[in-house]
Design an enzyme around this catalytic site. Structure first.
Site: not given
Ligand code: IMP
Ligand code: MG
Length: 179
Positions: A48, A103-104, A107, A156, A163, A169
């Site tokens: 990402g 990081e992208d 969440d 999202f 992605d 992407r």
């Molecule tokens: P976390 O572990 O829940 O913080 O998730 C982080 C990862 O989930 C990010 O690095 C993304 O790859 C993916 N992710 C979470 N939310 C989104 C979104 O809105 N769009 C795309 N990817 C997301």
């Molecule tokens: Mg990611």
């Protein structure tokens, strides 16, 4: 709103290419001022962060080493399960250095919390986070980004590296997927 991609009517623009460019310049200025005298390692989280990383590093005014890590998190395409494995580990030595994770999007925070714990074992001087987007509503782990491009409260998001099931992407802006 008219879509920028006529073949993809489900994409609604949330953050424009020019807004991203401006914000990245501001982030790069702050990072350059904060890390001017340190051994900085920028660690991009694949896949990402690849576009964000590429644009951010070209705005920095300070030296930095660059590396990537790739993590797989098992879950569905829109929610991270917290079960994380490394599919490509960091290769640069980080002991005694200042690591900035690129990081992208954050969440739940599970991915980044797991990554920080993984990096701490190698005894870096510091570990901080720079995320393009911070989505705070679903946070499960108490992680906070030192540098954040935008707050994400629009569902999202895809584009600019982000992605949905491996797609979207390559878009220059950030979009929400219309239901
Ligand atoms: P976390 O572990 O829940 O913080 O998730 C982080 C990862 O989930 C990010 O690095 C993304 O790859 C993916 N992710 C979470 N939310 C989104 C979104 O809105 N769009 C795309 N990817 C997301
Ligand atoms: Mg990611």
């Amino acid at each position: 709103m008219a879509t920028l991609y006529p073949n993809e009517p489900d994409l609604e623009l949330v953050i424009s290419e020019s807004a991203i460019r401006q914000r990245i310049q501001q982030l790069a200025e702050k990072i350059s001022a904060d890390y001017g005298n340190s051994s900085l390692v920028l660690l991009g989280v694949l896949n990402g962060a690849f576009i964000f990383m590429a644009d951010l590093v070209r705005e920095l005014a300070i030296p930095a080493e660059i590396d990537f890590i790739r993590l797989a998190s098992y879950g569905d395409s829109t929610y991270s399960s917290g079960t994380i494995t490394i599919t490509k580990d960091i290769e640069v030595a980080i002991a005694g250095k200042d690591v900035l994770i690129i990081e992208d999007i954050i969440d739940t925070g599970r991915t980044i919390a797991w990554l920080i714990a993984h990096l701490q074992k190698r005894q870096p001087q510091s570990v901080q986070i720079c995320t393009l987007i911070d989505k705070k509503e679903r946070r499960q782990e108490p992680v906070s980004a030192k540098y954040c491009g935008f707050n994400g409260d629009r569902g999202f998001l895809v584009g600019y590296g982000l992605d949905y099931a491996g797609n979207h992407r390559q878009h220059k802006g950030i979009f929400t997927l219309r239901a």
